[in-house]
Design an enzyme around this catalytic site. Structure first.
Site, PDB file in Angstrom:
ATOM      1  N   ASP A   1       0.854  -1.184   0.000  1.00 27.87           N
ATOM      2  CA  ASP A   1       0.000   0.000   0.000  1.00 27.87           C
ATOM      3  C   ASP A   1       0.902   1.251   0.000  1.00 27.87           C
ATOM      4  O   ASP A   1       1.725   1.417   0.918  1.00 27.87           O
ATOM      5  CB  ASP A   1      -0.886  -0.032   1.265  1.00 27.87           C
ATOM      6  CG  ASP A   1      -1.825   1.166   1.343  1.00 27.87           C
ATOM      7  OD1 ASP A   1      -1.720   2.090   0.509  1.00 27.87           O
ATOM      8  OD2 ASP A   1      -2.673   1.165   2.270  1.00 27.87           O
TER       9      ASP A   1
ATOM     10  N   GLU B   1      29.613   7.134   5.326  1.00 28.14           N
ATOM     11  CA  GLU B   1      29.512   5.696   5.562  1.00 28.14           C
ATOM     12  C   GLU B   1      29.762   4.976   4.252  1.00 28.14           C
ATOM     13  O   GLU B   1      30.073   3.796   4.241  1.00 28.14           O
ATOM     14  CB  GLU B   1      28.112   5.360   6.103  1.00 28.14           C
ATOM     15  CG  GLU B   1      27.864   3.900   6.447  1.00 28.14           C
ATOM     16  CD  GLU B   1      27.444   3.046   5.245  1.00 28.14           C
ATOM     17  OE1 GLU B   1      27.355   1.833   5.405  1.00 28.14           O
ATOM     18  OE2 GLU B   1      27.213   3.587   4.145  1.00 28.14           O
TER      19      GLU B   1
ATOM     20  N   CYS C   1      25.819   7.003  10.592  1.00 30.11           N
ATOM     21  CA  CYS C   1      25.203   8.305  10.296  1.00 30.11           C
ATOM     22  C   CYS C   1      25.638   9.415  11.252  1.00 30.11           C
ATOM     23  O   CYS C   1      25.245  10.573  11.082  1.00 30.11           O
ATOM     24  CB  CYS C   1      23.678   8.179  10.322  1.00 30.11           C
ATOM     25  SG  CYS C   1      23.074   6.876   9.249  1.00 30.11           S
TER      26      CYS C   1
ATOM     27  N   HIS D   1      18.218  13.193  13.344  1.00 34.63           N
ATOM     28  CA  HIS D   1      18.677  12.322  12.268  1.00 34.63           C
ATOM     29  C   HIS D   1      17.418  11.698  11.647  1.00 34.63           C
ATOM     30  O   HIS D   1      16.557  11.198  12.363  1.00 34.63           O
ATOM     31  CB  HIS D   1      19.607  11.242  12.838  1.00 34.63           C
ATOM     32  CG  HIS D   1      19.867  10.131  11.872  1.00 34.63           C
ATOM     33  ND1 HIS D   1      20.285  10.361  10.584  1.00 34.63           N
ATOM     34  CD2 HIS D   1      19.740   8.786  11.988  1.00 34.63           C
ATOM     35  CE1 HIS D   1      20.407   9.214   9.955  1.00 34.63           C
ATOM     36  NE2 HIS D   1      20.087   8.239  10.781  1.00 34.63           N
TER      37      HIS D   1
ATOM     38  N   ASN E   1      16.818   8.613   2.640  1.00 33.04           N
ATOM     39  CA  ASN E   1      17.874   8.599   3.647  1.00 33.04           C
ATOM     40  C   ASN E   1      19.170   9.108   3.022  1.00 33.04           C
ATOM     41  O   ASN E   1      19.496   8.759   1.884  1.00 33.04           O
ATOM     42  CB  ASN E   1      18.074   7.157   4.151  1.00 33.04           C
ATOM     43  CG  ASN E   1      18.872   7.100   5.449  1.00 33.04           C
ATOM     44  OD1 ASN E   1      19.363   8.120   5.926  1.00 33.04           O
ATOM     45  ND2 ASN E   1      18.989   5.908   6.002  1.00 33.04           N
TER      46      ASN E   1
ATOM     47  N   SER F   1      24.181   4.421  13.874  1.00 29.42           N
ATOM     48  CA  SER F   1      24.044   3.046  14.355  1.00 29.42           C
ATOM     49  C   SER F   1      25.395   2.505  14.793  1.00 29.42           C
ATOM     50  O   SER F   1      26.439   2.924  14.323  1.00 29.42           O
ATOM     51  CB  SER F   1      23.473   2.167  13.245  1.00 29.42           C
ATOM     52  OG  SER F   1      22.136   2.531  12.990  1.00 29.42           O
TER      53      SER F   1
HETATM   54  N1  COA Z   1      -0.948   3.055   5.732  1.00 29.58           N
HETATM   55  C1  COA Z   1      -0.334   3.878   6.604  1.00 29.58           C
HETATM   56  N2  COA Z   1       0.683   3.482   7.448  1.00 29.58           N
HETATM   57  C2  COA Z   1       1.071   2.195   7.366  1.00 29.58           C
HETATM   58  C3  COA Z   1       0.468   1.285   6.468  1.00 29.58           C
HETATM   59  C4  COA Z   1      -0.572   1.758   5.629  1.00 29.58           C
HETATM   60  N3  COA Z   1      -1.178   0.957   4.758  1.00 29.58           N
HETATM   61  N4  COA Z   1       1.096   0.095   6.628  1.00 29.58           N
HETATM   62  C5  COA Z   1       2.035   0.242   7.587  1.00 29.58           C
HETATM   63  N5  COA Z   1       2.017   1.520   8.029  1.00 29.58           N
HETATM   64  C6  COA Z   1       2.884   2.129   9.028  1.00 29.58           C
HETATM   65  C7  COA Z   1       3.126   1.258  10.260  1.00 29.58           C
HETATM   66  O1  COA Z   1       2.076   1.370  11.193  1.00 29.58           O
HETATM   67  C8  COA Z   1       4.441   1.838  10.752  1.00 29.58           C
HETATM   68  O2  COA Z   1       4.214   3.039  11.433  1.00 29.58           O
HETATM   69  P1  COA Z   1       4.493   3.147  13.035  1.00 29.58           P
HETATM   70  O3  COA Z   1       5.899   2.664  13.255  1.00 29.58           O
HETATM   71  O4  COA Z   1       4.331   4.606  13.320  1.00 29.58           O
HETATM   72  O5  COA Z   1       3.475   2.266  13.653  1.00 29.58           O
HETATM   73  C9  COA Z   1       5.179   2.211   9.477  1.00 29.58           C
HETATM   74  O6  COA Z   1       4.188   2.279   8.450  1.00 29.58           O
HETATM   75  C10 COA Z   1       6.224   1.184   9.060  1.00 29.58           C
HETATM   76  O7  COA Z   1       5.611  -0.066   9.063  1.00 29.58           O
HETATM   77  P2  COA Z   1       6.401  -1.351   9.580  1.00 29.58           P
HETATM   78  O8  COA Z   1       5.480  -2.522   9.484  1.00 29.58           O
HETATM   79  O9  COA Z   1       7.062  -1.084  10.890  1.00 29.58           O
HETATM   80  O10 COA Z   1       7.497  -1.420   8.423  1.00 29.58           O
HETATM   81  P3  COA Z   1       8.649  -2.442   8.188  1.00 29.58           P
HETATM   82  O11 COA Z   1       8.583  -3.605   9.088  1.00 29.58           O
HETATM   83  O12 COA Z   1       8.610  -2.708   6.714  1.00 29.58           O
HETATM   84  O13 COA Z   1      10.006  -1.656   8.548  1.00 29.58           O
HETATM   85  C11 COA Z   1      11.654  -0.024   9.071  1.00 29.58           C
HETATM   86  C12 COA Z   1      10.154  -0.264   8.792  1.00 29.58           C
HETATM   87  C13 COA Z   1      11.868   1.453   9.323  1.00 29.58           C
HETATM   88  C14 COA Z   1      12.107  -0.810  10.282  1.00 29.58           C
HETATM   89  C15 COA Z   1      12.445  -0.458   7.811  1.00 29.58           C
HETATM   90  O14 COA Z   1      12.108   0.351   6.722  1.00 29.58           O
HETATM   91  C16 COA Z   1      13.947  -0.447   8.004  1.00 29.58           C
HETATM   92  O15 COA Z   1      14.542  -1.415   8.449  1.00 29.58           O
HETATM   93  N6  COA Z   1      14.632   0.684   7.623  1.00 29.58           N
HETATM   94  C17 COA Z   1      16.059   0.823   7.744  1.00 29.58           C
HETATM   95  C18 COA Z   1      16.514   1.067   9.178  1.00 29.58           C
HETATM   96  C19 COA Z   1      16.229   2.425   9.701  1.00 29.58           C
HETATM   97  O16 COA Z   1      16.011   3.359   8.961  1.00 29.58           O
HETATM   98  N7  COA Z   1      16.271   2.553  11.030  1.00 29.58           N
HETATM   99  C20 COA Z   1      15.997   3.790  11.702  1.00 29.58           C
HETATM  100  C21 COA Z   1      16.882   4.075  12.856  1.00 29.58           C
HETATM  101  S1  COA Z   1      18.548   4.446  12.367  1.00 29.58           S
END
Ligand code: COA
Length: 384
Positions: free
Chosen positions: A30, A80, A112, A234, A273, A305
């Site tokens: 979605d 990085e 980062c 960040h 990012n 990280s």
């Molecule tokens: N409509 C609106 N929001 C939606 C949705 C939809 N149809 N489906 C999911 N979401 C939201 C979730 O509720 C979540 O929001 P929340 O955390 O506020 O609850 C968000 O979208 C992400 O969904 P999630 O299921 O957690 O995504 P994911 O498991 O695919 O992973 C990360 C998200 C960020 C962990 C992933 O992209 C990642 O590993 N990124 C790299 C690491 C990173 O950037 N880390 C940050 C710290 S350095």
């Protein structure tokens, strides 16, 4: 009293971008998950002749065209996504810009966080020698595995900042809070072009380091949270800044609002990012999109990280708007062509080996390009 801080700032990104709606369509997700859940609409994708060096050199060129290099004593390059295990990306920038030999050039690395390490080192250097200037260049290409959870949080950008005494934009205040903890939340092995990440752990480590660095900042005589007007975080994806802000509000009991960080998210939403550059892209976004910030205090939360967090503050200088140059980044962002999902995959899968000589196709219109590999060494050139 002499103040030290950021005198000029430039933000640069790649030639083209991928719309996250296109990525969502291809992955059967979605689109609202990326746009609302992560707070992202596009991500920058480097052309074959762009990398951390070319973006960094372009950002640095724009700053030095305004100020010259006569007082420059150091070029600190933070990344990085370095292009060599030994030679600093800053050396390539030094060569491309024809900078004087009488200066220090080196690379900083800590995921980062490295850009903040370079900024603080620059402040220390100009505090010791107030007639000197330091160029800080932070440049990264954020690249995860195809079809991984990190895929929608890729991107690329570079920020160049001129650091000096009596700065025109932001005075960096001396109080700072630190927090370091060894954790395997995100890393990139020496033989891998893509980062590995434990997404849930990275979110937790980010928030733990926010609270740890804030508490250290407060314990060392930092400002009360009510004295901070705008908040920068960040931003691996812009929703992360919102999560950080909410967490800091709960921790301190302060009534923090979404407006305190809203304008800082504008550029990052379409860059994706940019690892170390992301918090300084957020600074450029704040300064470019808000009037009346004179005398306002900005809180900076920098995270890398592995992990290191730092909390510090800066104060916006009177007359800052006369020293800003939003045109290049805003027209670059408006002009960027969107690539298709298939073009994105092809670019992602192209990995050059140092064992073979190669010439890259001429794509970028930026001032500098990565021309290819000859005899195992990377070749850069001024774009014709
Ligand atoms: N409509 C609106 N929001 C939606 C949705 C939809 N149809 N489906 C999911 N979401 C939201 C979730 O509720 C979540 O929001 P929340 O955390 O506020 O609850 C968000 O979208 C992400 O969904 P999630 O299921 O957690 O995504 P994911 O498991 O695919 O992973 C990360 C998200 C960020 C962990 C992933 O992209 C990642 O590993 N990124 C790299 C690491 C990173 O950037 N880390 C940050 C710290 S350095």
């Amino acid at each position: 009293m002499t103040t030290f801080g950021i005198h000029d700032i430039e933000l640069v990104t790649t030639h083209h971008a991928l719309d996250l709606a296109e990525l969502a369509r291809a992955r059967g997700v979605d689109p609202a998950k990326f746009e609302i859940g992560l707070g992202q609409t596009r991500m920058s994708v480097p052309a074959p002749d762009e990398d951390a060096v070319t973006m960094g050199a372009t950002a640095a060129l724009r700053v030095l065209e305004r100020h010259g290099s006569d007082r420059l004593r150091s070029l600190l390059f933070a990344t990085e996504s370095g292009v060599d295990q030994s030679k600093s990306g800053g050396m390539f920038v030094h060569g491309l810009l024809g900078l004087p030999p009488q200066m220090r050039v080196m690379e900083f690395k800590q995921a980062c966080y490295a850009g903040t390490a370079a900024l603080q080192a620059a402040i220390a250097a100009v505090a010791r020698d107030p007639g000197a200037e330091v160029l800080v260049v932070i440049s990264d290409v954020a690249k995860y595995e195809l079809d991984s959870s990190g895929e929608p949080t890729q991107g690329a950008a570079a920020v160049a900042m001129l650091v000096k005494a009596d700065p025109a934009l932001v005075e960096i205040e001396p109080e700072t809070g630190m927090f370091s903890a060894e954790v395997d939340d995100f890393w990139r092995p020496n033989d891998s072009t893509t980062a590995r990440v434990d997404g849930a752990l990275s979110l937790k480590a980010y928030l733990d380091a926010l609270i740890g660095s804030w508490d250290d900042y407060a314990a060392r005589g930092g400002r009360a949270i009510e004295e901070i007007d705008r908040f920068l975080y960040h931003q691996p994806f812009t929703k992360m800044a919102v999560k950080g802000h909410q967490r800091l509000g709960r921790h301190t009991g302060a009534d923090l609002t979404a407006e305190q960080l809203e304008t800082s998210r504008t550029y990052n939403r379409v860059l994706g990012n940019s690892y170390g550059a992301s918090i300084y892209a957020a600074l450029a976004s704040l300064l470019h999109h808000e009037d009346g910030l004179e005398g306002k205090r900005i809180g900076f939360y920098s995270y890398g990280s592995g992990s290191v967090g730092e909390y510090f503050t800066g104060v916006v200088r009177p007359g800052y708007r006369e020293h800003l140059h939003p045109e290049p980044i805003q027209s670059d962002l408006a002009a960027r062509p969107s690539i298709s999902f298939d073009e994105y995959v092809a670019l992602h899968e192209t990995v050059l080996s140092s064992a073979e000589d190669v010439e890259t196709p001429r794509v970028t219109g930026a001032p500098f390009r990565f021309a290819g590999i000859r005899g195992g060494a990377r070749q850069y050139e001024r774009n014709a």
